[in-house]
Design a protein around this motif. Sequence first.
Motif, PDB file in Angstrom:
ATOM      1  N   ALA A 135     -14.698   7.103 -15.597  1.00 33.62           N
ATOM      2  CA  ALA A 135     -16.098   6.677 -15.666  1.00 33.62           C
ATOM      3  C   ALA A 135     -16.471   6.181 -17.059  1.00 33.62           C
ATOM      4  O   ALA A 135     -17.311   5.291 -17.206  1.00 33.62           O
ATOM      5  CB  ALA A 135     -17.012   7.838 -15.272  1.00 33.62           C
ATOM      6  N   VAL A 136     -15.850   6.766 -18.073  1.00 36.58           N
ATOM      7  CA  VAL A 136     -16.132   6.412 -19.466  1.00 36.58           C
ATOM      8  C   VAL A 136     -14.790   6.102 -20.139  1.00 36.58           C
ATOM      9  O   VAL A 136     -14.285   6.893 -20.933  1.00 36.58           O
ATOM     10  CB  VAL A 136     -16.844   7.586 -20.192  1.00 36.58           C
ATOM     11  N   PRO A 137     -14.192   4.967 -19.803  1.00 37.04           N
ATOM     12  CA  PRO A 137     -12.847   4.682 -20.325  1.00 37.04           C
ATOM     13  C   PRO A 137     -12.859   4.390 -21.821  1.00 37.04           C
ATOM     14  O   PRO A 137     -13.832   3.854 -22.351  1.00 37.04           O
ATOM     15  CB  PRO A 137     -12.410   3.446 -19.534  1.00 37.04           C
ATOM     16  N   ARG A 138     -11.780   4.782 -22.479  1.00 36.65           N
ATOM     17  CA  ARG A 138     -11.641   4.462 -23.904  1.00 36.65           C
ATOM     18  C   ARG A 138     -11.363   2.960 -24.037  1.00 36.65           C
ATOM     19  O   ARG A 138     -11.050   2.281 -23.055  1.00 36.65           O
ATOM     20  CB  ARG A 138     -10.541   5.304 -24.545  1.00 36.65           C
ATOM     21  N   ALA A 139     -11.455   2.471 -25.257  1.00 36.88           N
ATOM     22  CA  ALA A 139     -11.223   1.043 -25.524  1.00 36.88           C
ATOM     23  C   ALA A 139      -9.829   0.645 -25.039  1.00 36.88           C
ATOM     24  O   ALA A 139      -8.877   1.404 -25.161  1.00 36.88           O
ATOM     25  CB  ALA A 139     -11.366   0.773 -27.021  1.00 36.88           C
ATOM     26  N   ARG A 140      -9.737  -0.514 -24.478  1.00 40.84           N
ATOM     27  CA  ARG A 140      -8.485  -1.115 -23.991  1.00 40.84           C
ATOM     28  C   ARG A 140      -7.843  -0.344 -22.835  1.00 40.84           C
ATOM     29  O   ARG A 140      -6.642  -0.438 -22.619  1.00 40.84           O
ATOM     30  CB  ARG A 140      -7.493  -1.302 -25.134  1.00 40.84           C
ATOM     31  N   LEU A 141      -8.628   0.419 -22.098  1.00 45.93           N
ATOM     32  CA  LEU A 141      -8.107   1.082 -20.894  1.00 45.93           C
ATOM     33  C   LEU A 141      -8.860   0.529 -19.691  1.00 45.93           C
ATOM     34  O   LEU A 141     -10.085   0.638 -19.620  1.00 45.93           O
ATOM     35  CB  LEU A 141      -8.292   2.600 -20.948  1.00 45.93           C
ATOM     36  N   ASP A 142      -8.130  -0.089 -18.786  1.00 49.96           N
ATOM     37  CA  ASP A 142      -8.724  -0.582 -17.552  1.00 49.96           C
ATOM     38  C   ASP A 142      -8.505   0.493 -16.487  1.00 49.96           C
ATOM     39  O   ASP A 142      -7.370   0.733 -16.074  1.00 49.96           O
ATOM     40  CB  ASP A 142      -8.070  -1.896 -17.131  1.00 49.96           C
ATOM     41  N   PRO A 143      -9.568   1.141 -16.031  1.00 52.28           N
ATOM     42  CA  PRO A 143      -9.417   2.248 -15.090  1.00 52.28           C
ATOM     43  C   PRO A 143      -9.146   1.825 -13.648  1.00 52.28           C
ATOM     44  O   PRO A 143      -8.904   2.676 -12.791  1.00 52.28           O
ATOM     45  CB  PRO A 143     -10.757   2.973 -15.197  1.00 52.28           C
ATOM     46  N   ALA A 144      -9.132   0.546 -13.355  1.00 45.65           N
ATOM     47  CA  ALA A 144      -9.035   0.067 -11.971  1.00 45.65           C
ATOM     48  C   ALA A 144      -7.795   0.592 -11.243  1.00 45.65           C
ATOM     49  O   ALA A 144      -7.878   1.008 -10.090  1.00 45.65           O
ATOM     50  CB  ALA A 144      -9.066  -1.451 -11.933  1.00 45.65           C
ATOM     51  N   ARG A 145      -6.642   0.579 -11.917  1.00 48.39           N
ATOM     52  CA  ARG A 145      -5.411   1.029 -11.256  1.00 48.39           C
ATOM     53  C   ARG A 145      -5.466   2.527 -10.949  1.00 48.39           C
ATOM     54  O   ARG A 145      -5.059   2.955  -9.870  1.00 48.39           O
ATOM     55  CB  ARG A 145      -4.199   0.701 -12.136  1.00 48.39           C
ATOM     56  N   ALA A 146      -5.968   3.311 -11.877  1.00 45.57           N
ATOM     57  CA  ALA A 146      -6.074   4.749 -11.652  1.00 45.57           C
ATOM     58  C   ALA A 146      -7.096   5.052 -10.553  1.00 45.57           C
ATOM     59  O   ALA A 146      -6.878   5.929  -9.720  1.00 45.57           O
ATOM     60  CB  ALA A 146      -6.459   5.471 -12.945  1.00 45.57           C
ATOM     61  N   ILE A 147      -8.194   4.324 -10.532  1.00 45.63           N
ATOM     62  CA  ILE A 147      -9.204   4.494  -9.484  1.00 45.63           C
ATOM     63  C   ILE A 147      -8.590   4.179  -8.127  1.00 45.63           C
ATOM     64  O   ILE A 147      -8.780   4.924  -7.155  1.00 45.63           O
ATOM     65  CB  ILE A 147     -10.453   3.623  -9.760  1.00 45.63           C
ATOM     66  N   ALA A 148      -7.824   3.104  -8.052  1.00 46.69           N
ATOM     67  CA  ALA A 148      -7.156   2.741  -6.796  1.00 46.69           C
ATOM     68  C   ALA A 148      -6.195   3.842  -6.354  1.00 46.69           C
ATOM     69  O   ALA A 148      -6.106   4.151  -5.163  1.00 46.69           O
ATOM     70  CB  ALA A 148      -6.427   1.419  -6.945  1.00 46.69           C
ATOM     71  N   CYS A 149      -5.482   4.436  -7.303  1.00 50.18           N
ATOM     72  CA  CYS A 149      -4.567   5.543  -6.967  1.00 50.18           C
ATOM     73  C   CYS A 149      -5.326   6.703  -6.332  1.00 50.18           C
ATOM     74  O   CYS A 149      -4.900   7.264  -5.322  1.00 50.18           O
ATOM     75  CB  CYS A 149      -3.844   6.044  -8.220  1.00 50.18           C
ATOM     76  N   VAL A 150      -6.456   7.063  -6.925  1.00 50.90           N
ATOM     77  CA  VAL A 150      -7.255   8.180  -6.402  1.00 50.90           C
ATOM     78  C   VAL A 150      -7.757   7.852  -5.004  1.00 50.90           C
ATOM     79  O   VAL A 150      -7.612   8.647  -4.073  1.00 50.90           O
ATOM     80  CB  VAL A 150      -8.440   8.505  -7.346  1.00 50.90           C
ATOM     81  N   VAL A 151      -8.331   6.683  -4.832  1.00 46.41           N
ATOM     82  CA  VAL A 151      -8.889   6.274  -3.537  1.00 46.41           C
ATOM     83  C   VAL A 151      -7.795   6.206  -2.471  1.00 46.41           C
ATOM     84  O   VAL A 151      -8.018   6.572  -1.313  1.00 46.41           O
ATOM     85  CB  VAL A 151      -9.639   4.927  -3.665  1.00 46.41           C
ATOM     86  N   ARG A 184     -17.265  12.257 -25.570  1.00 48.10           N
ATOM     87  CA  ARG A 184     -16.956  10.868 -25.947  1.00 48.10           C
ATOM     88  C   ARG A 184     -15.733  10.451 -25.141  1.00 48.10           C
ATOM     89  O   ARG A 184     -15.046  11.300 -24.566  1.00 48.10           O
ATOM     90  CB  ARG A 184     -16.715  10.751 -27.444  1.00 48.10           C
ATOM     91  N   PRO A 185     -15.440   9.161 -25.100  1.00 47.12           N
ATOM     92  CA  PRO A 185     -14.263   8.742 -24.339  1.00 47.12           C
ATOM     93  C   PRO A 185     -13.022   9.528 -24.780  1.00 47.12           C
ATOM     94  O   PRO A 185     -12.837   9.813 -25.961  1.00 47.12           O
ATOM     95  CB  PRO A 185     -14.131   7.253 -24.672  1.00 47.12           C
ATOM     96  N   VAL A 186     -12.190   9.885 -23.813  1.00 49.42           N
ATOM     97  CA  VAL A 186     -11.012  10.706 -24.091  1.00 49.42           C
ATOM     98  C   VAL A 186      -9.981   9.847 -24.819  1.00 49.42           C
ATOM     99  O   VAL A 186      -9.527   8.834 -24.280  1.00 49.42           O
ATOM    100  CB  VAL A 186     -10.415  11.273 -22.786  1.00 49.42           C
ATOM    101  N   PRO A 187      -9.597  10.244 -26.043  1.00 47.22           N
ATOM    102  CA  PRO A 187      -8.598   9.459 -26.764  1.00 47.22           C
ATOM    103  C   PRO A 187      -7.210   9.683 -26.177  1.00 47.22           C
ATOM    104  O   PRO A 187      -7.009  10.565 -25.343  1.00 47.22           O
ATOM    105  CB  PRO A 187      -8.677  10.037 -28.187  1.00 47.22           C
ATOM    106  N   ARG A 188      -6.237   8.899 -26.619  1.00 40.83           N
ATOM    107  CA  ARG A 188      -4.852   9.142 -26.207  1.00 40.83           C
ATOM    108  C   ARG A 188      -4.441  10.482 -26.790  1.00 40.83           C
ATOM    109  O   ARG A 188      -4.615  10.733 -27.975  1.00 40.83           O
ATOM    110  CB  ARG A 188      -3.936   8.041 -26.719  1.00 40.83           C
ATOM    111  N   LEU A 189      -3.905  11.326 -25.955  1.00 38.65           N
ATOM    112  CA  LEU A 189      -3.491  12.660 -26.379  1.00 38.65           C
ATOM    113  C   LEU A 189      -2.028  12.870 -26.035  1.00 38.65           C
ATOM    114  O   LEU A 189      -1.522  12.300 -25.068  1.00 38.65           O
ATOM    115  CB  LEU A 189      -4.353  13.723 -25.684  1.00 38.65           C
ATOM    116  N   PRO A 190      -1.356  13.701 -26.813  1.00 38.31           N
ATOM    117  CA  PRO A 190       0.066  13.939 -26.560  1.00 38.31           C
ATOM    118  C   PRO A 190       0.283  14.725 -25.280  1.00 38.31           C
ATOM    119  O   PRO A 190      -0.583  15.446 -24.806  1.00 38.31           O
ATOM    120  CB  PRO A 190       0.510  14.746 -27.780  1.00 38.31           C
ATOM    121  N   ASP A 191       1.476  14.558 -24.743  1.00 40.78           N
ATOM    122  CA  ASP A 191       1.874  15.254 -23.535  1.00 40.78           C
ATOM    123  C   ASP A 191       3.378  15.450 -23.604  1.00 40.78           C
ATOM    124  O   ASP A 191       4.057  14.782 -24.369  1.00 40.78           O
ATOM    125  CB  ASP A 191       1.517  14.413 -22.301  1.00 40.78           C
ATOM    126  N   GLY A 192       3.889  16.363 -22.847  1.00 35.55           N
ATOM    127  CA  GLY A 192       5.329  16.545 -22.778  1.00 35.55           C
ATOM    128  C   GLY A 192       5.803  17.816 -23.447  1.00 35.55           C
ATOM    129  O   GLY A 192       5.019  18.698 -23.783  1.00 35.55           O
TER     130      GLY A 192
END
Length: 144
Positions: A59-75, A103-111
Amino acid sequence: MTSNLLPSPCRVAGYSDLLERRLRRYHPRFQDAVRALAARHPRLADLAASFPALLFALAVPRARLDPARAIACVVDGASLAQAATPADLPLWLRKLPPEAFVRPVPRLPDGELFSPTDREPPSALAQARAVLASARRRHRRARA
């Protein structure tokens, strides 16, 4: 044998009340965006309970993140892990409450190299802030 059970209006109203309570937990500045996304599809609304961070990030994407693909995955009914991947959101954020996102969620580490702090602050909000602060510190150290 035929069933006499029909979805009751109370059940639907109860669900919408529960959803509304969950949506109200997001920061007031972002509630309209989160609510608008949740209203687009029931599976998106379900994220308020199952993965609040993902609902917020879409709903509140960070800069340079297009949420469309993730939204499609959820739907389309993809798993939470599959939906989080195009949003570049680590799964450990599932544990954080909606109040953690201001605030928009920044890139965070994972793994393997990252594990949230073991310290348990007194409240869920304090815990969420501590985990995010720890993630930022570890991410900076890993990049250095």
